[in-house]
Write a protein that holds these residues in place. Structure first.
Motif, PDB file in Angstrom:
ATOM      1  N   HIS A 164       0.840  -1.189   0.000  1.00 32.92           N
ATOM      2  CA  HIS A 164       0.000   0.000   0.000  1.00 32.92           C
ATOM      3  C   HIS A 164       0.878   1.242   0.000  1.00 32.92           C
ATOM      4  O   HIS A 164       2.040   1.189   0.368  1.00 32.92           O
ATOM      5  CB  HIS A 164      -1.003   0.020   1.161  1.00 32.92           C
ATOM      6  N   THR A 165       0.313   2.316  -0.479  1.00 29.64           N
ATOM      7  CA  THR A 165       1.058   3.566  -0.603  1.00 29.64           C
ATOM      8  C   THR A 165       0.916   4.400   0.659  1.00 29.64           C
ATOM      9  O   THR A 165      -0.008   4.197   1.464  1.00 29.64           O
ATOM     10  CB  THR A 165       0.537   4.395  -1.788  1.00 29.64           C
ATOM     11  N   HIS A 166       1.862   5.316   0.814  1.00 30.34           N
ATOM     12  CA  HIS A 166       1.772   6.374   1.821  1.00 30.34           C
ATOM     13  C   HIS A 166       1.986   7.665   1.040  1.00 30.34           C
ATOM     14  O   HIS A 166       3.132   8.043   0.813  1.00 30.34           O
ATOM     15  CB  HIS A 166       2.855   6.220   2.883  1.00 30.34           C
ATOM     16  N   PRO A 167       0.899   8.288   0.580  1.00 26.80           N
ATOM     17  CA  PRO A 167       1.054   9.456  -0.295  1.00 26.80           C
ATOM     18  C   PRO A 167       1.523  10.698   0.451  1.00 26.80           C
ATOM     19  O   PRO A 167       0.736  11.584   0.778  1.00 26.80           O
ATOM     20  CB  PRO A 167      -0.336   9.646  -0.910  1.00 26.80           C
ATOM     21  N   GLU A 168       2.806  10.743   0.711  1.00 26.47           N
ATOM     22  CA  GLU A 168       3.383  11.885   1.425  1.00 26.47           C
ATOM     23  C   GLU A 168       4.851  11.999   1.028  1.00 26.47           C
ATOM     24  O   GLU A 168       5.442  11.061   0.492  1.00 26.47           O
ATOM     25  CB  GLU A 168       3.253  11.695   2.934  1.00 26.47           C
ATOM     26  N   ASP A 169       5.428  13.163   1.319  1.00 24.26           N
ATOM     27  CA  ASP A 169       6.808  13.423   0.912  1.00 24.26           C
ATOM     28  C   ASP A 169       7.798  12.486   1.583  1.00 24.26           C
ATOM     29  O   ASP A 169       8.766  12.055   0.978  1.00 24.26           O
ATOM     30  CB  ASP A 169       7.205  14.871   1.257  1.00 24.26           C
ATOM     31  N   ASN A 170       7.548  12.212   2.864  1.00 24.72           N
ATOM     32  CA  ASN A 170       8.500  11.420   3.633  1.00 24.72           C
ATOM     33  C   ASN A 170       7.743  10.272   4.298  1.00 24.72           C
ATOM     34  O   ASN A 170       7.406  10.350   5.476  1.00 24.72           O
ATOM     35  CB  ASN A 170       9.184  12.327   4.669  1.00 24.72           C
ATOM     36  N   PRO A 171       7.443   9.199   3.547  1.00 29.78           N
ATOM     37  CA  PRO A 171       6.589   8.129   4.076  1.00 29.78           C
ATOM     38  C   PRO A 171       7.192   7.458   5.309  1.00 29.78           C
ATOM     39  O   PRO A 171       8.383   7.184   5.353  1.00 29.78           O
ATOM     40  CB  PRO A 171       6.502   7.132   2.926  1.00 29.78           C
ATOM     41  N   THR A 172       6.341   7.231   6.280  1.00 30.12           N
ATOM     42  CA  THR A 172       6.756   6.581   7.518  1.00 30.12           C
ATOM     43  C   THR A 172       5.801   5.429   7.793  1.00 30.12           C
ATOM     44  O   THR A 172       4.592   5.619   7.727  1.00 30.12           O
ATOM     45  CB  THR A 172       6.676   7.583   8.692  1.00 30.12           C
ATOM     46  N   PRO A 173       6.314   4.247   8.100  1.00 27.56           N
ATOM     47  CA  PRO A 173       5.405   3.131   8.381  1.00 27.56           C
ATOM     48  C   PRO A 173       4.581   3.386   9.649  1.00 27.56           C
ATOM     49  O   PRO A 173       5.091   3.937  10.617  1.00 27.56           O
ATOM     50  CB  PRO A 173       6.335   1.935   8.555  1.00 27.56           C
ATOM     51  N   SER A 174       3.318   3.010   9.593  1.00 30.84           N
ATOM     52  CA  SER A 174       2.453   3.146  10.770  1.00 30.84           C
ATOM     53  C   SER A 174       2.775   2.031  11.755  1.00 30.84           C
ATOM     54  O   SER A 174       3.484   1.075  11.434  1.00 30.84           O
ATOM     55  CB  SER A 174       0.987   3.055  10.339  1.00 30.84           C
ATOM     56  N   THR A 175       2.232   2.127  12.957  1.00 33.22           N
ATOM     57  CA  THR A 175       2.454   1.059  13.936  1.00 33.22           C
ATOM     58  C   THR A 175       1.828  -0.247  13.453  1.00 33.22           C
ATOM     59  O   THR A 175       2.348  -1.327  13.726  1.00 33.22           O
ATOM     60  CB  THR A 175       1.881   1.442  15.314  1.00 33.22           C
ATOM     61  N   VAL A 176       0.712  -0.136  12.713  1.00 31.72           N
ATOM     62  CA  VAL A 176       0.104  -1.346  12.148  1.00 31.72           C
ATOM     63  C   VAL A 176       1.043  -1.966  11.118  1.00 31.72           C
ATOM     64  O   VAL A 176       1.232  -3.187  11.081  1.00 31.72           O
ATOM     65  CB  VAL A 176      -1.266  -1.028  11.499  1.00 31.72           C
ATOM     66  N   ASP A 177       1.652  -1.111  10.279  1.00 29.99           N
ATOM     67  CA  ASP A 177       2.608  -1.621   9.296  1.00 29.99           C
ATOM     68  C   ASP A 177       3.739  -2.373   9.991  1.00 29.99           C
ATOM     69  O   ASP A 177       4.103  -3.480   9.583  1.00 29.99           O
ATOM     70  CB  ASP A 177       3.231  -0.470   8.484  1.00 29.99           C
ATOM     71  N   ILE A 178       4.282  -1.766  11.020  1.00 29.83           N
ATOM     72  CA  ILE A 178       5.432  -2.363  11.709  1.00 29.83           C
ATOM     73  C   ILE A 178       5.046  -3.666  12.389  1.00 29.83           C
ATOM     74  O   ILE A 178       5.743  -4.671  12.278  1.00 29.83           O
ATOM     75  CB  ILE A 178       6.026  -1.360  12.722  1.00 29.83           C
ATOM     76  N   SER A 179       3.869  -3.663  13.032  1.00 27.64           N
ATOM     77  CA  SER A 179       3.478  -4.875  13.752  1.00 27.64           C
ATOM     78  C   SER A 179       3.080  -6.002  12.809  1.00 27.64           C
ATOM     79  O   SER A 179       3.053  -7.161  13.211  1.00 27.64           O
ATOM     80  CB  SER A 179       2.352  -4.575  14.735  1.00 27.64           C
ATOM     81  N   SER A 180       2.790  -5.689  11.556  1.00 29.28           N
ATOM     82  CA  SER A 180       2.392  -6.745  10.623  1.00 29.28           C
ATOM     83  C   SER A 180       3.570  -7.253   9.801  1.00 29.28           C
ATOM     84  O   SER A 180       3.397  -8.098   8.935  1.00 29.28           O
ATOM     85  CB  SER A 180       1.273  -6.260   9.702  1.00 29.28           C
ATOM     86  N   CYS A 181       4.740  -6.757  10.068  1.00 20.96           N
ATOM     87  CA  CYS A 181       5.930  -7.184   9.336  1.00 20.96           C
ATOM     88  C   CYS A 181       6.984  -7.703  10.301  1.00 20.96           C
ATOM     89  O   CYS A 181       7.100  -7.217  11.410  1.00 20.96           O
ATOM     90  CB  CYS A 181       6.596  -6.044   8.584  1.00 20.96           C
ATOM     91  N   ILE A 182       7.746  -8.635   9.824  1.00 18.42           N
ATOM     92  CA  ILE A 182       8.963  -9.019  10.528  1.00 18.42           C
ATOM     93  C   ILE A 182      10.094  -8.710   9.566  1.00 18.42           C
ATOM     94  O   ILE A 182      10.187  -9.300   8.490  1.00 18.42           O
ATOM     95  CB  ILE A 182       8.969 -10.501  10.891  1.00 18.42           C
ATOM     96  N   ILE A 183      10.882  -7.731   9.942  1.00 17.55           N
ATOM     97  CA  ILE A 183      11.956  -7.302   9.054  1.00 17.55           C
ATOM     98  C   ILE A 183      13.279  -7.699   9.682  1.00 17.55           C
ATOM     99  O   ILE A 183      13.560  -7.406  10.829  1.00 17.55           O
ATOM    100  CB  ILE A 183      11.899  -5.782   8.817  1.00 17.55           C
ATOM    101  N   ARG A 184      14.073  -8.370   8.929  1.00 18.03           N
ATOM    102  CA  ARG A 184      15.366  -8.795   9.421  1.00 18.03           C
ATOM    103  C   ARG A 184      16.400  -8.472   8.346  1.00 18.03           C
ATOM    104  O   ARG A 184      16.257  -8.877   7.207  1.00 18.03           O
ATOM    105  CB  ARG A 184      15.351 -10.291   9.680  1.00 18.03           C
ATOM    106  N   SER A 185      17.374  -7.736   8.696  1.00 17.33           N
ATOM    107  CA  SER A 185      18.390  -7.402   7.703  1.00 17.33           C
ATOM    108  C   SER A 185      19.475  -8.463   7.721  1.00 17.33           C
ATOM    109  O   SER A 185      19.811  -9.027   8.756  1.00 17.33           O
ATOM    110  CB  SER A 185      18.969  -6.021   7.979  1.00 17.33           C
TER     111      SER A 185
END
Ligand SMILES: [Zn+2]
Length: 115
Positions: free
Chosen positions: A90-111
């Motif tokens: 999904h998009t975040h139509p803004e100049d400096n997109p920031t993930p929402s807390t829902v976005d973060i909690s629905s992802c597991i990101i591992r570098s």
């Protein structure tokens, strides 16, 4: 801990880039891909948007479940049953997109460190 490898094809990244928005309401769709090996998946398809237009706002959107299911079925059938649902975009139509807390909690990101 279970390790998975996810690949994203350049075609999928280009398709996502083509949906980039700087203004308007959020939009989104489905990420689809295939299993390459055990615990190794490749995102190779980005669906067209499938959100409910009348339920979209600047900072939220709701999936059109019927359309999403049609896309998932279409891709499964047209790929000889190898391409399936792997997630959503999904998009975040803004100049400096920031993930929402829902976005973060629905992802597991591992570098993975590069060597
Ligand atoms: Zn978001």
């Amino acid at each position: 801990m279970i390790d998975y490898t996810m690949e994203v094809t350049m075609e999928a990244i280009e398709a996502l880039n083509s949906m980039c928005q700087m203004s308007g309401n959020e939009n989104g769709g489905i990420l689809l891909g295939s299993e390459i090996n055990e615990k190794y998946y490749r995102i190779n398809r980005v669906s067209e948007p499938c959100m409910l237009i009348d339920r979209s706002s600047k900072c939220g959107c709701i999936r059109n479940a019927n359309k999403a299911n049609e896309i998932i079925k279409r891709e499964f059938e047209s790929s000889n049953h190898t391409r399936f649902y792997l997630g959503e975009w999904h998009t975040h139509p803004e100049d400096n997109p920031t993930p929402s807390t829902v976005d973060i909690s629905s992802c597991i990101i591992r570098s993975i460190p590069t060597q």
